[in-house]
Scaffold this motif. Structure first.
Motif, PDB file in Angstrom:
ATOM      1  N   ASP A   1       0.922  -1.202   0.052  1.00 20.71           N
ATOM      2  CA  ASP A   1       0.110  -0.095  -0.077  1.00 20.71           C
ATOM      3  C   ASP A   1       0.725   1.245   0.202  1.00 20.71           C
ATOM      4  OD1 ASP A   1      -2.210  -1.639   0.015  1.00 20.71           O
ATOM      5  OD2 ASP A   1      -2.585  -1.432   2.084  1.00 20.71           O
ATOM      6  N   ALA A   2       2.065   1.331  -0.135  1.00 22.53           N
ATOM      7  CA  ALA A   2       3.054   2.468   0.108  1.00 22.53           C
ATOM      8  C   ALA A   2       2.858   3.521  -0.810  1.00 22.53           C
ATOM      9  CB  ALA A   2       4.471   2.050  -0.140  1.00 22.53           C
ATOM     10  N   GLY A   3       2.367   2.941  -2.372  1.00 25.90           N
ATOM     11  CA  GLY A   3       2.217   3.923  -3.185  1.00 25.90           C
ATOM     12  C   GLY A   3       0.867   4.837  -2.958  1.00 25.90           C
ATOM     13  N   VAL A   4      -0.303   4.092  -2.878  1.00 26.36           N
ATOM     14  CA  VAL A   4      -1.453   4.641  -2.495  1.00 26.36           C
ATOM     15  C   VAL A   4      -1.513   5.442  -1.377  1.00 26.36           C
ATOM     16  CG1 VAL A   4      -2.676   3.293  -4.148  1.00 26.36           C
ATOM     17  CG2 VAL A   4      -2.576   2.657  -1.908  1.00 26.36           C
ATOM     18  N   ALA A   5      -0.729   4.974  -0.106  1.00 26.06           N
ATOM     19  CA  ALA A   5      -0.666   5.485   1.098  1.00 26.06           C
ATOM     20  C   ALA A   5      -0.211   6.917   0.996  1.00 26.06           C
ATOM     21  CB  ALA A   5      -0.014   4.979   1.979  1.00 26.06           C
ATOM     22  N   ILE A   6       0.866   7.159   0.058  1.00 31.41           N
ATOM     23  CA  ILE A   6       1.836   8.496   0.012  1.00 31.41           C
ATOM     24  C   ILE A   6       1.072   9.400  -1.297  1.00 31.41           C
ATOM     25  CG2 ILE A   6       3.826   9.227  -0.726  1.00 31.41           C
ATOM     26  CD1 ILE A   6       5.231   6.744   0.697  1.00 31.41           C
TER      27      ILE A   6
ATOM     28  N   LYS B   1      -6.706  -2.053  -9.178  1.00 32.67           N
ATOM     29  CA  LYS B   1      -5.826  -2.696  -8.372  1.00 32.67           C
ATOM     30  C   LYS B   1      -4.523  -2.841  -9.142  1.00 32.67           C
ATOM     31  CE  LYS B   1      -4.441  -5.626  -5.129  1.00 32.67           C
ATOM     32  NZ  LYS B   1      -3.560  -5.248  -4.162  1.00 32.67           N
ATOM     33  N   PHE B   2      -4.330  -2.930 -10.652  1.00 28.41           N
ATOM     34  CA  PHE B   2      -3.179  -2.795 -11.066  1.00 28.41           C
ATOM     35  C   PHE B   2      -2.373  -1.368 -10.796  1.00 28.41           C
ATOM     36  CE2 PHE B   2      -0.917  -1.227 -14.873  1.00 28.41           C
ATOM     37  CZ  PHE B   2       0.045  -2.238 -14.987  1.00 28.41           C
ATOM     38  N   TRP B   3      -3.137  -0.387 -11.060  1.00 21.29           N
ATOM     39  CA  TRP B   3      -2.611   0.870 -10.720  1.00 21.29           C
ATOM     40  C   TRP B   3      -2.050   1.014  -9.135  1.00 21.29           C
ATOM     41  CZ3 TRP B   3      -0.238   2.299 -14.803  1.00 21.29           C
ATOM     42  CH2 TRP B   3      -0.848   2.379 -15.808  1.00 21.29           C
TER      43      TRP B   3
ATOM     44  N   LYS C   1       1.803   1.706  -8.377  1.00 23.11           N
ATOM     45  CA  LYS C   1       2.342   2.766  -7.473  1.00 23.11           C
ATOM     46  C   LYS C   1       3.170   2.439  -6.345  1.00 23.11           C
ATOM     47  CE  LYS C   1      -0.699   6.603  -7.893  1.00 23.11           C
ATOM     48  NZ  LYS C   1      -1.928   7.523  -6.939  1.00 23.11           N
ATOM     49  N   GLY C   2       2.682   1.232  -5.688  1.00 17.20           N
ATOM     50  CA  GLY C   2       3.389   0.582  -4.670  1.00 17.20           C
ATOM     51  C   GLY C   2       4.807   0.164  -5.272  1.00 17.20           C
ATOM     52  N   ALA C   3       4.743  -0.609  -6.241  1.00 21.51           N
ATOM     53  CA  ALA C   3       5.704  -1.195  -6.803  1.00 21.51           C
ATOM     54  C   ALA C   3       6.989   0.013  -7.125  1.00 21.51           C
ATOM     55  CB  ALA C   3       5.791  -2.216  -8.224  1.00 21.51           C
ATOM     56  N   GLN C   4       6.525   0.953  -7.712  1.00 22.23           N
ATOM     57  CA  GLN C   4       7.310   2.134  -7.914  1.00 22.23           C
ATOM     58  C   GLN C   4       8.096   2.506  -6.734  1.00 22.23           C
ATOM     59  OE1 GLN C   4       4.659   4.125 -10.529  1.00 22.23           O
ATOM     60  NE2 GLN C   4       6.286   4.045 -12.221  1.00 22.23           N
ATOM     61  N   VAL C   5       7.255   2.945  -5.862  1.00 28.88           N
ATOM     62  CA  VAL C   5       7.506   3.627  -4.588  1.00 28.88           C
ATOM     63  C   VAL C   5       8.778   2.653  -3.991  1.00 28.88           C
ATOM     64  CG1 VAL C   5       7.225   4.409  -2.275  1.00 28.88           C
ATOM     65  CG2 VAL C   5       5.771   4.937  -4.114  1.00 28.88           C
ATOM     66  N   ASN C   6       8.342   1.298  -3.889  1.00 30.47           N
ATOM     67  CA  ASN C   6       9.375   0.415  -3.262  1.00 30.47           C
ATOM     68  C   ASN C   6      10.586   0.317  -4.021  1.00 30.47           C
ATOM     69  OD1 ASN C   6       8.087  -0.820  -0.918  1.00 30.47           O
ATOM     70  ND2 ASN C   6       6.428  -1.536  -2.405  1.00 30.47           N
ATOM     71  N   ALA C   7      10.733   0.392  -5.463  1.00 31.98           N
ATOM     72  CA  ALA C   7      11.842   0.255  -6.120  1.00 31.98           C
ATOM     73  C   ALA C   7      12.570   1.459  -5.939  1.00 31.98           C
ATOM     74  CB  ALA C   7      11.482   0.494  -7.847  1.00 31.98           C
ATOM     75  N   ILE C   8      12.522   2.375  -5.344  1.00 30.70           N
ATOM     76  CA  ILE C   8      13.450   3.447  -4.814  1.00 30.70           C
ATOM     77  C   ILE C   8      14.327   3.216  -3.877  1.00 30.70           C
ATOM     78  CG2 ILE C   8      13.408   5.850  -4.054  1.00 30.70           C
ATOM     79  CD1 ILE C   8      10.743   6.341  -5.392  1.00 30.70           C
ATOM     80  N   ARG C   9      13.617   2.398  -3.041  1.00 28.67           N
ATOM     81  CA  ARG C   9      14.541   1.847  -1.732  1.00 28.67           C
ATOM     82  C   ARG C   9      15.283   0.582  -2.289  1.00 28.67           C
ATOM     83  NH1 ARG C   9      13.751   1.264   4.038  1.00 28.67           N
ATOM     84  NH2 ARG C   9      14.596  -0.583   4.602  1.00 28.67           N
ATOM     85  N   THR C  10      14.612  -0.399  -3.249  1.00 28.23           N
ATOM     86  CA  THR C  10      15.175  -1.485  -3.342  1.00 28.23           C
ATOM     87  C   THR C  10      16.517  -1.232  -4.229  1.00 28.23           C
ATOM     88  OG1 THR C  10      12.998  -2.832  -3.260  1.00 28.23           O
ATOM     89  CG2 THR C  10      14.902  -3.537  -4.659  1.00 28.23           C
ATOM     90  N   ARG C  11      16.240  -0.529  -5.445  1.00 32.67           N
ATOM     91  CA  ARG C  11      17.385  -0.170  -6.413  1.00 32.67           C
ATOM     92  C   ARG C  11      18.452   0.550  -5.554  1.00 32.67           C
ATOM     93  NH1 ARG C  11      14.061   1.905 -11.858  1.00 32.67           N
ATOM     94  NH2 ARG C  11      12.928  -0.033 -11.831  1.00 32.67           N
ATOM     95  N   THR C  12      18.123   1.689  -4.754  1.00 32.77           N
ATOM     96  CA  THR C  12      19.100   2.082  -4.125  1.00 32.77           C
ATOM     97  C   THR C  12      19.865   1.263  -3.029  1.00 32.77           C
ATOM     98  OG1 THR C  12      17.902   4.109  -4.130  1.00 32.77           O
ATOM     99  CG2 THR C  12      19.353   4.168  -2.439  1.00 32.77           C
ATOM    100  N   LEU C  13      19.398   0.557  -2.239  1.00 33.89           N
ATOM    101  CA  LEU C  13      20.124  -0.398  -1.281  1.00 33.89           C
ATOM    102  C   LEU C  13      20.939  -1.500  -2.112  1.00 33.89           C
ATOM    103  CD1 LEU C  13      17.317  -0.417   1.280  1.00 33.89           C
ATOM    104  CD2 LEU C  13      19.490   0.734   1.343  1.00 33.89           C
TER     105      LEU C  13
END
Length: 160
Positions: A44-49, A56-58, A62-74
């Motif tokens: 729910d990170a994307g829609v919560a922010i 559901k797709f969107w 959104k969640g995948a994109q927000v999580n990818a910021i963390r994942t790619r960086t780390l």
């Protein structure tokens, strides 16, 4: 030097805690990072922010994109990436993380049971080690970080 180890993969067992406690017991100079492992928060990170989505797709996108910021960086900052594939669920995100780490040239340790060997053969081929248990991962980390191999009188023997 303090090594940064990124722990990717399934979130339903205690494998991360076992690696972290084993590394602490071994006195390894490590720092662990990971994706957000609270399943609902991650979803729910994307829609919560950024706001709700009707489809559901969107919502997931959104969640995948927000999580990818963390994942790619780390993953980009990691010295070693450990990816765990569990028995119960298909971890497509873990497979993506393994591929991303391999593309970046990161040393990759994959962990899974024998029944997944065929499905993960390409991932295993990209890994520098394939383990079955968190304790094996700790032993690998102990060896590569300190040069210590169990059964040898000191770490110097293992490096010879």
């Amino acid at each position: 030097m303090t090594w940064t180890i990124y722990l990717s993969g399934e979130i339903h067992t205690d494998w991360r805690e076992r690696i972290e406690s084993g590394a602490a017991e071994a006195g390894l100079a490590v720092r662990f990072t990971a994706p957000v492992t609270h399943h609902e928060a991650s979803d729910d990170a994307g829609v919560a922010i950024l706001g709700a989505e009707a489809e559901k797709f969107w919502h997931d996108h959104k969640g995948a994109q927000v999580n990818a910021i963390r994942t790619r960086t780390l993953i980009g900052k990691a010295d070693i990436v450990v990816v765990r594939f569990g028995e119960k669920y298909k971890q497509w995100n873990a497979a993506f993380d393994a591929g991303y780490a391999a593309a970046l040239g990161k040393p990759l340790i994959v962990m899974h049971q024998d029944e997944h060997a065929h499905a993960l053969k390409e991932v295993d081929a990209a890994a520098l080690a394939v383990a079955k248990t968190p304790e094996q991962v700790v032993a690998i980390l102990r060896y590569v970080i300190d040069g210590a191999l169990e059964g040898y009188t000191d770490g110097k023997d293992a490096a010879r």
